[in-house]
Write a protein that holds these residues in place. Structure first.
Motif, PDB file in Angstrom:
ATOM      1  N   HIS A   1       0.862  -1.185   0.000  1.00 31.21           N
ATOM      2  CA  HIS A   1       0.000   0.000   0.000  1.00 31.21           C
ATOM      3  C   HIS A   1       0.899   1.235   0.000  1.00 31.21           C
ATOM      4  O   HIS A   1       1.701   1.430   0.914  1.00 31.21           O
ATOM      5  CB  HIS A   1      -0.907   0.007   1.236  1.00 31.21           C
ATOM      6  CG  HIS A   1      -1.707   1.276   1.349  1.00 31.21           C
ATOM      7  ND1 HIS A   1      -2.745   1.572   0.500  1.00 31.21           N
ATOM      8  CD2 HIS A   1      -1.598   2.325   2.200  1.00 31.21           C
ATOM      9  CE1 HIS A   1      -3.243   2.754   0.826  1.00 31.21           C
ATOM     10  NE2 HIS A   1      -2.559   3.226   1.857  1.00 31.21           N
ATOM     11  N   PHE A   2       0.752   2.060  -1.037  1.00 31.69           N
ATOM     12  CA  PHE A   2       1.524   3.298  -1.139  1.00 31.69           C
ATOM     13  C   PHE A   2       0.743   4.396  -0.427  1.00 31.69           C
ATOM     14  O   PHE A   2      -0.388   4.710  -0.799  1.00 31.69           O
ATOM     15  CB  PHE A   2       1.744   3.649  -2.617  1.00 31.69           C
ATOM     16  CG  PHE A   2       2.614   4.851  -2.844  1.00 31.69           C
ATOM     17  CD1 PHE A   2       3.857   4.971  -2.258  1.00 31.69           C
ATOM     18  CD2 PHE A   2       2.180   5.875  -3.676  1.00 31.69           C
ATOM     19  CE1 PHE A   2       4.655   6.071  -2.488  1.00 31.69           C
ATOM     20  CE2 PHE A   2       2.969   6.982  -3.905  1.00 31.69           C
ATOM     21  CZ  PHE A   2       4.208   7.085  -3.309  1.00 31.69           C
TER      22      PHE A   2
ATOM     23  N   PHE B   1       7.890  -0.021  -3.303  1.00 35.10           N
ATOM     24  CA  PHE B   1       7.406  -1.332  -3.718  1.00 35.10           C
ATOM     25  C   PHE B   1       8.553  -2.339  -3.730  1.00 35.10           C
ATOM     26  O   PHE B   1       8.394  -3.475  -3.263  1.00 35.10           O
ATOM     27  CB  PHE B   1       6.741  -1.245  -5.099  1.00 35.10           C
ATOM     28  CG  PHE B   1       6.207  -2.558  -5.584  1.00 35.10           C
ATOM     29  CD1 PHE B   1       5.135  -3.164  -4.945  1.00 35.10           C
ATOM     30  CD2 PHE B   1       6.772  -3.188  -6.678  1.00 35.10           C
ATOM     31  CE1 PHE B   1       4.635  -4.386  -5.388  1.00 35.10           C
ATOM     32  CE2 PHE B   1       6.278  -4.404  -7.125  1.00 35.10           C
ATOM     33  CZ  PHE B   1       5.215  -5.006  -6.488  1.00 35.10           C
ATOM     34  N   GLN B   2       9.707  -1.943  -4.246  1.00 32.52           N
ATOM     35  CA  GLN B   2      10.873  -2.838  -4.259  1.00 32.52           C
ATOM     36  C   GLN B   2      11.307  -3.180  -2.838  1.00 32.52           C
ATOM     37  O   GLN B   2      11.663  -4.331  -2.539  1.00 32.52           O
ATOM     38  CB  GLN B   2      12.032  -2.210  -5.047  1.00 32.52           C
ATOM     39  CG  GLN B   2      11.783  -2.087  -6.527  1.00 32.52           C
ATOM     40  CD  GLN B   2      11.470  -3.406  -7.198  1.00 32.52           C
ATOM     41  OE1 GLN B   2      12.045  -4.443  -6.887  1.00 32.52           O
ATOM     42  NE2 GLN B   2      10.526  -3.370  -8.130  1.00 32.52           N
ATOM     43  N   THR B   3      11.266  -2.178  -1.944  1.00 32.83           N
ATOM     44  CA  THR B   3      11.594  -2.418  -0.534  1.00 32.83           C
ATOM     45  C   THR B   3      10.595  -3.405   0.062  1.00 32.83           C
ATOM     46  O   THR B   3      10.976  -4.320   0.811  1.00 32.83           O
ATOM     47  CB  THR B   3      11.580  -1.084   0.250  1.00 32.83           C
ATOM     48  OG1 THR B   3      12.520  -0.195  -0.341  1.00 32.83           O
ATOM     49  CG2 THR B   3      11.918  -1.290   1.710  1.00 32.83           C
ATOM     50  N   HIS B   4       9.335  -3.232  -0.276  1.00 34.43           N
ATOM     51  CA  HIS B   4       8.287  -4.142   0.201  1.00 34.43           C
ATOM     52  C   HIS B   4       8.542  -5.568  -0.300  1.00 34.43           C
ATOM     53  O   HIS B   4       8.407  -6.534   0.469  1.00 34.43           O
ATOM     54  CB  HIS B   4       6.910  -3.643  -0.275  1.00 34.43           C
ATOM     55  CG  HIS B   4       5.807  -4.616  -0.056  1.00 34.43           C
ATOM     56  ND1 HIS B   4       5.250  -4.838   1.171  1.00 34.43           N
ATOM     57  CD2 HIS B   4       5.163  -5.453  -0.922  1.00 34.43           C
ATOM     58  CE1 HIS B   4       4.299  -5.764   1.057  1.00 34.43           C
ATOM     59  NE2 HIS B   4       4.239  -6.140  -0.214  1.00 34.43           N
ATOM     60  N   LEU B   5       8.904  -5.699  -1.583  1.00 35.08           N
ATOM     61  CA  LEU B   5       9.176  -7.027  -2.140  1.00 35.08           C
ATOM     62  C   LEU B   5      10.351  -7.692  -1.441  1.00 35.08           C
ATOM     63  O   LEU B   5      10.309  -8.893  -1.148  1.00 35.08           O
ATOM     64  CB  LEU B   5       9.443  -6.934  -3.640  1.00 35.08           C
ATOM     65  CG  LEU B   5       8.256  -6.616  -4.545  1.00 35.08           C
ATOM     66  CD1 LEU B   5       8.710  -6.529  -6.001  1.00 35.08           C
ATOM     67  CD2 LEU B   5       7.161  -7.654  -4.392  1.00 35.08           C
ATOM     68  N   LYS B   6      11.396  -6.924  -1.158  1.00 34.96           N
ATOM     69  CA  LYS B   6      12.569  -7.484  -0.467  1.00 34.96           C
ATOM     70  C   LYS B   6      12.198  -7.934   0.944  1.00 34.96           C
ATOM     71  O   LYS B   6      12.621  -8.995   1.395  1.00 34.96           O
ATOM     72  CB  LYS B   6      13.694  -6.454  -0.421  1.00 34.96           C
ATOM     73  CG  LYS B   6      14.375  -6.246  -1.745  1.00 34.96           C
ATOM     74  CD  LYS B   6      15.462  -5.198  -1.647  1.00 34.96           C
ATOM     75  CE  LYS B   6      16.047  -4.907  -3.016  1.00 34.96           C
ATOM     76  NZ  LYS B   6      17.024  -3.816  -2.979  1.00 34.96           N
ATOM     77  N   ALA B   7      11.412  -7.108   1.630  1.00 32.35           N
ATOM     78  CA  ALA B   7      10.987  -7.467   2.978  1.00 32.35           C
ATOM     79  C   ALA B   7      10.114  -8.719   2.948  1.00 32.35           C
ATOM     80  O   ALA B   7      10.257  -9.611   3.799  1.00 32.35           O
ATOM     81  CB  ALA B   7      10.243  -6.298   3.626  1.00 32.35           C
TER      82      ALA B   7
END
Length: 144
Positions: A3-4, A118-124
């Motif tokens: 969620h942005f 979003f990329q940070t979210h994917l990594k997490a």
């Protein structure tokens, strides 16, 4: 689920950008119309001058020439006025283009921020999945 937090701001900036795109398109149409009127006025003036010169060669009558000069003067004034209108329309197009560029920059900044988050979210998320997998594997290994 990602969620942005600034999604509403991003949506608003997209709407502003679309609005500026429409305004720029309208301004370009106004410029094209003004340029067409100017071309037409110049062509009318050229035709009038050609006709006047032809009459001077064929049969010169002072009465005819007295009719041409005021008309040519009005055409010249109309052309000068139209040149100013075209210049104003060109300035308007430049202003609208600049406003659109600024709106695009603001939107792109948020797009990049959204992508980065979003990329940070994917990594997490990948890290959480890896820890879960590792824990599951460790528990299965401990049961053996």
């Amino acid at each position: 689920m990602f969620h942005f937090r600034l999604e509403t701001v991003l949506t608003q900036r997209r709407h502003v950008e679309e609005s500026f795109q429409k305004e720029l398109a309208d301004a370009r149409q106004e410029l094209a119309a003004a340029q067409a009127v100017l071309r037409e006025a110049k062509e009318t003036r050229r035709q009038c001058l050609r006709e006047m010169r032809r009459k001077q060669r064929d049969r010169f009558r002072a009465d005819d020439m007295l009719l041409y000069y005021p008309y040519l003067e009005r055409l010249t004034q109309a052309i000068e006025l139209q040149v100013k209108r075209v210049a104003a329309a060109e300035r308007k197009v430049a202003q609208k283009r600049q406003a659109l560029l600024e709106a695009m920059k603001k939107r792109k900044i948020l797009d990049k921020l959204k992508e980065k988050q979003f990329q940070t979210h994917l990594k997490a998320e990948a890290g959480r999945e890896q820890r879960f997998t590792d824990e599951s594997a460790a528990q299965q290994h401990a049961r053996r």
